[in-house]
Design a protein around this motif. Structure first.
Motif, PDB file in Angstrom:
ATOM      1  N   ALA A 261      -0.853  15.916   4.499  1.00  0.00           N
ATOM      2  CA  ALA A 261      -2.137  15.582   3.895  1.00  0.00           C
ATOM      3  C   ALA A 261      -1.930  14.536   2.806  1.00  0.00           C
ATOM      4  O   ALA A 261      -0.962  14.611   2.031  1.00  0.00           O
ATOM      5  CB  ALA A 261      -2.787  16.829   3.312  1.00  0.00           C
ATOM      6  N   GLU A 262      -2.801  13.568   2.763  1.00  0.00           N
ATOM      7  CA  GLU A 262      -2.706  12.487   1.779  1.00  0.00           C
ATOM      8  C   GLU A 262      -3.070  13.020   0.402  1.00  0.00           C
ATOM      9  O   GLU A 262      -4.139  13.579   0.204  1.00  0.00           O
ATOM     10  CB  GLU A 262      -3.643  11.348   2.162  1.00  0.00           C
ATOM     11  N   ILE A 263      -2.182  12.806  -0.573  1.00  0.00           N
ATOM     12  CA  ILE A 263      -2.455  13.264  -1.935  1.00  0.00           C
ATOM     13  C   ILE A 263      -2.485  12.100  -2.930  1.00  0.00           C
ATOM     14  O   ILE A 263      -2.869  12.280  -4.085  1.00  0.00           O
ATOM     15  CB  ILE A 263      -1.408  14.299  -2.382  1.00  0.00           C
ATOM     16  N   PHE A 264      -2.045  10.902  -2.479  1.00  0.00           N
ATOM     17  CA  PHE A 264      -2.099   9.734  -3.354  1.00  0.00           C
ATOM     18  C   PHE A 264      -2.115   8.477  -2.475  1.00  0.00           C
ATOM     19  O   PHE A 264      -1.417   8.410  -1.465  1.00  0.00           O
ATOM     20  CB  PHE A 264      -0.897   9.684  -4.296  1.00  0.00           C
ATOM     21  N   ALA A 265      -2.902   7.467  -2.922  1.00  0.00           N
ATOM     22  CA  ALA A 265      -2.947   6.177  -2.217  1.00  0.00           C
ATOM     23  C   ALA A 265      -3.262   5.094  -3.234  1.00  0.00           C
ATOM     24  O   ALA A 265      -4.272   5.187  -3.949  1.00  0.00           O
ATOM     25  CB  ALA A 265      -3.972   6.180  -1.101  1.00  0.00           C
ATOM     26  N   SER A 266      -2.376   4.091  -3.319  1.00  0.00           N
ATOM     27  CA  SER A 266      -2.629   2.986  -4.243  1.00  0.00           C
ATOM     28  C   SER A 266      -3.753   2.092  -3.736  1.00  0.00           C
ATOM     29  O   SER A 266      -4.460   1.466  -4.510  1.00  0.00           O
ATOM     30  CB  SER A 266      -1.354   2.164  -4.433  1.00  0.00           C
ATOM     31  N   ARG A 267      -3.934   2.036  -2.447  1.00  0.00           N
ATOM     32  CA  ARG A 267      -5.043   1.317  -1.802  1.00  0.00           C
ATOM     33  C   ARG A 267      -5.134   1.796  -0.373  1.00  0.00           C
ATOM     34  O   ARG A 267      -4.250   2.517   0.123  1.00  0.00           O
ATOM     35  CB  ARG A 267      -4.846  -0.199  -1.866  1.00  0.00           C
TER      36      ARG A 267
ATOM     37  N   ALA B 274       0.872  -1.184   0.000  1.00  0.00           N
ATOM     38  CA  ALA B 274       0.000   0.000   0.000  1.00  0.00           C
ATOM     39  C   ALA B 274       0.904   1.228   0.000  1.00  0.00           C
ATOM     40  O   ALA B 274       1.593   1.506   0.996  1.00  0.00           O
ATOM     41  CB  ALA B 274      -0.917  -0.002   1.216  1.00  0.00           C
ATOM     42  N   VAL B 275       0.921   1.959  -1.148  1.00  0.00           N
ATOM     43  CA  VAL B 275       1.791   3.124  -1.305  1.00  0.00           C
ATOM     44  C   VAL B 275       0.948   4.384  -1.101  1.00  0.00           C
ATOM     45  O   VAL B 275      -0.049   4.602  -1.787  1.00  0.00           O
ATOM     46  CB  VAL B 275       2.455   3.129  -2.691  1.00  0.00           C
ATOM     47  N   THR B 276       1.389   5.183  -0.150  1.00  0.00           N
ATOM     48  CA  THR B 276       0.677   6.423   0.154  1.00  0.00           C
ATOM     49  C   THR B 276       1.670   7.571   0.128  1.00  0.00           C
ATOM     50  O   THR B 276       2.771   7.458   0.712  1.00  0.00           O
ATOM     51  CB  THR B 276       0.008   6.358   1.537  1.00  0.00           C
TER      52      THR B 276
END
Length: 527
Positions: free
Chosen positions: A127-133, A118-120
């Motif tokens: 702040a989260e700007i991308f998440a593979s899952r 899980a790449v975040t």
């Protein structure tokens, strides 16, 4: 008290076969378990190292490819890199300089498509700007790369966090990447390998148990034979049962041979005891009957006749003296049959003993001519108790004197024969007929019983000499010609310097040999 109360209860026990099986099985199973455990640990360590490397590679990909000129990462900076729109499917064209992006995009796709990772990506503020899952692991800002093995939902996972810099060589942090490796492939392999190892352990335990039982049955089979032989010997001491011979050449075969030797020795002692009782009963019957006859004669009327009284008393005393001599010789014979037990490790100078006995007979019988032929200049040592060697020589010399009434001449010779010393006693007397040669060493055997009794013999002298010599692993033999004399010869092993030293040390470590309970054979001993 009832019969059940009198009978002792048999205790429950575990046989040696099962003890061997359980002991060897447990030991081998523990070793087998430890080896499999080490292999399992090594294999899982390798798998865990691969998962850690995969996590590191994912972090490297993101930190190397995501770049921005602004102060903080945005979705626009991340999405084109981590979610390329089909460029990885374009055909290879050397004329296009951006083809490396397609190849690298393929690597990104493979990384992000993994079910374990899980790449975040977070911006500078967290702040989260991308998440593979979906990643349930909370964000933590770090100043450098940090890989941790932590627990998530009850399971261990790898979590690696790293800052993203504006460009290579820059110290300006523009965001963060967090990669969580669920280790699903690792745990699946772990469980599969664990199940396989459990099955192997169960199969190994069964195989080890069966093999151990069969091995114990094979190696301990002689114990059953030994036990059966001992039970039969206990029930019947004269049983001919013996442990079957084995070609294994191990401790149990040695024990079997020792037991058979002990049973053979016990059988010899029983036979000797029976023969002793039978011989004594037979030989004492005549003197007892003679004494009883004279006593009955005196009791009826002879006590009033001085002549009859004196004759009966003299005859009874003579028979009593003969019985005393017979009992003494029987005791000497009984002791002679046990010399290997009571008189081992003895060292004697045979040259000195032969010269001593020779000198004594020269003094006792001045009417005889004695000649000594001695080939030894120095002391010669043999393994034999001195008193026993002297007794044998006295018996042979006494026989030579008693049966040499015509030509009174005795020759004694001592010579070497290989590693043995031979002592010969030759007389020129009556001799022995060829048919009697093989029986002269039998107890109570006399060539001419009437003449032997006149000389005071009981027929035990040569039997005692034979038992003594053979008890020390020697040999005694006779050559004779009727009316021309006889040659009696004894042969004993000569001790080397090393053998003599060893026996003297063993003798010094033991109690000194006890002398005979009665005096040595005197001139009444003969054949």
């Amino acid at each position: 008290m009832t019969t059940d109360e009198q009978t002792p209860k048999k205790r429950h026990r575990l046989s040696l076969k099962w003890k061997w099986t359980l002991g060897t099985g447990t030991g081998v199973f523990v070793i087998f378990t430890v080896v499999l455990g080490l292999l399992f640990s090594s294999f899982t360590t390798v798998l865990l190292r691969e998962e850690r490397q995969r996590t590191n590679d994912a972090v490297d990909i993101v930190t190397q490819r995501v770049k921005t000129a602004s102060k903080s990462l945005t979705t626009a900076d991340v999405e084109p890199v981590l979610r390329p729109s089909g460029r990885f499917n374009q055909p290879s064209d050397p004329s296009k300089p951006n083809q490396h992006q397609n190849l690298y995009s393929d690597e990104i796709i493979r990384t992000l498509a993994s079910d374990n990772l899980a790449v975040t990506v977070y911006d500078r503020s967290g702040a989260e700007i991308f998440a593979s899952r979906v990643d349930e692991e909370p964000f933590k800002a770090v100043s450098g790369r940090r890989l941790t093995l932590t627990r998530l939902n009850g399971r261990r996972v790898y979590v690696e966090r790293a800052p993203i810099y504006a460009h290579k060589g820059s110290n300006r942090v523009v965001g963060y990447v967090q990669v969580t490796n669920q280790l699903q492939d690792y745990w699946q392999t772990y469980k599969r390998m664990g199940s396989i190892l459990i099955v192997l352990l169960l199969i190994g335990l069964l195989a080890i148990s069966v093999f151990g039982y069969m091995l114990a049955s094979y190696f301990l089979r002689p114990i059953a034979d030994i036990s059966e032989t001992i039970e039969r010997a206990s029930a019947d001491p004269q049983s001919s049962a013996r442990v079957p011979s084995s070609k294994r050449n191990d401790e149990l075969s040695d024990l079997s041979e020792l037991l058979n030797g002990m049973l053979d020795q016990m059988q010899r002692y029983i036979d000797q005891q029976q023969q002793f009782v039978g011989d004594v009963s037979h030989e004492l019957r005549t003197p007892v009957a003679i004494i009883q006859g004279h006593m009955e004669l005196l009791n009826r009327w002879g006590k009033d006749d001085p002549e009859v009284l004196n004759e009966s008393i003299q005859a009874s005393l003579a028979e009593t003296k003969r019985m005393q001599s017979l009992v003494q010789e029987m005791l000497d014979l009984s002791r002679a049959e046990q010399v290997e037990i009571d008189f081992r490790n003895q060292v004697t100078d045979i040259k000195e003993v032969v010269n001593q006995v020779f000198s004594n007979f020269e003094m006792i019988h001045p009417e005889f001519t004695f000649a000594l032929d001695d080939d030894f200049r120095n002391a010669t040592y043999v393994s034999m108790f001195r008193d026993h060697l002297e007794q044998v020589l006295i018996i042979l010399m006494d026989n030579a004197v008693k049966y040499s009434q015509t030509r009174k001449e005795i020759h004694v010779a001592m010579s070497a024969a290989g590693h043995n010393v031979q002592v010969q006693v030759q007389d020129f007397g009556e001799g022995i007929a060829p048919e009697n040669i093989d029986r002269v060493f039998n107890r109570f055997y006399r060539v001419d019983k009437a003449r032997s009794r006149e000389k005071g013999g009981n027929g035990l002298g040569l039997s005692i000499a034979q038992r003594l010599v053979e008890g020390y692993n020697g040999k005694i033999s006779v050559e004779s010609v009727l009316d021309h004399g006889s040659i009696f010869q004894i042969s004993l092993h000569v001790l080397s310097a090393e053998e003599r030293t060893r026996l003297e040390k063993l003798q010094a470590a033991q109690e000194p040999a006890k002398p005979l309970d009665e005096p040595l054979a005197d001139s009444n001993l003969l054949e």
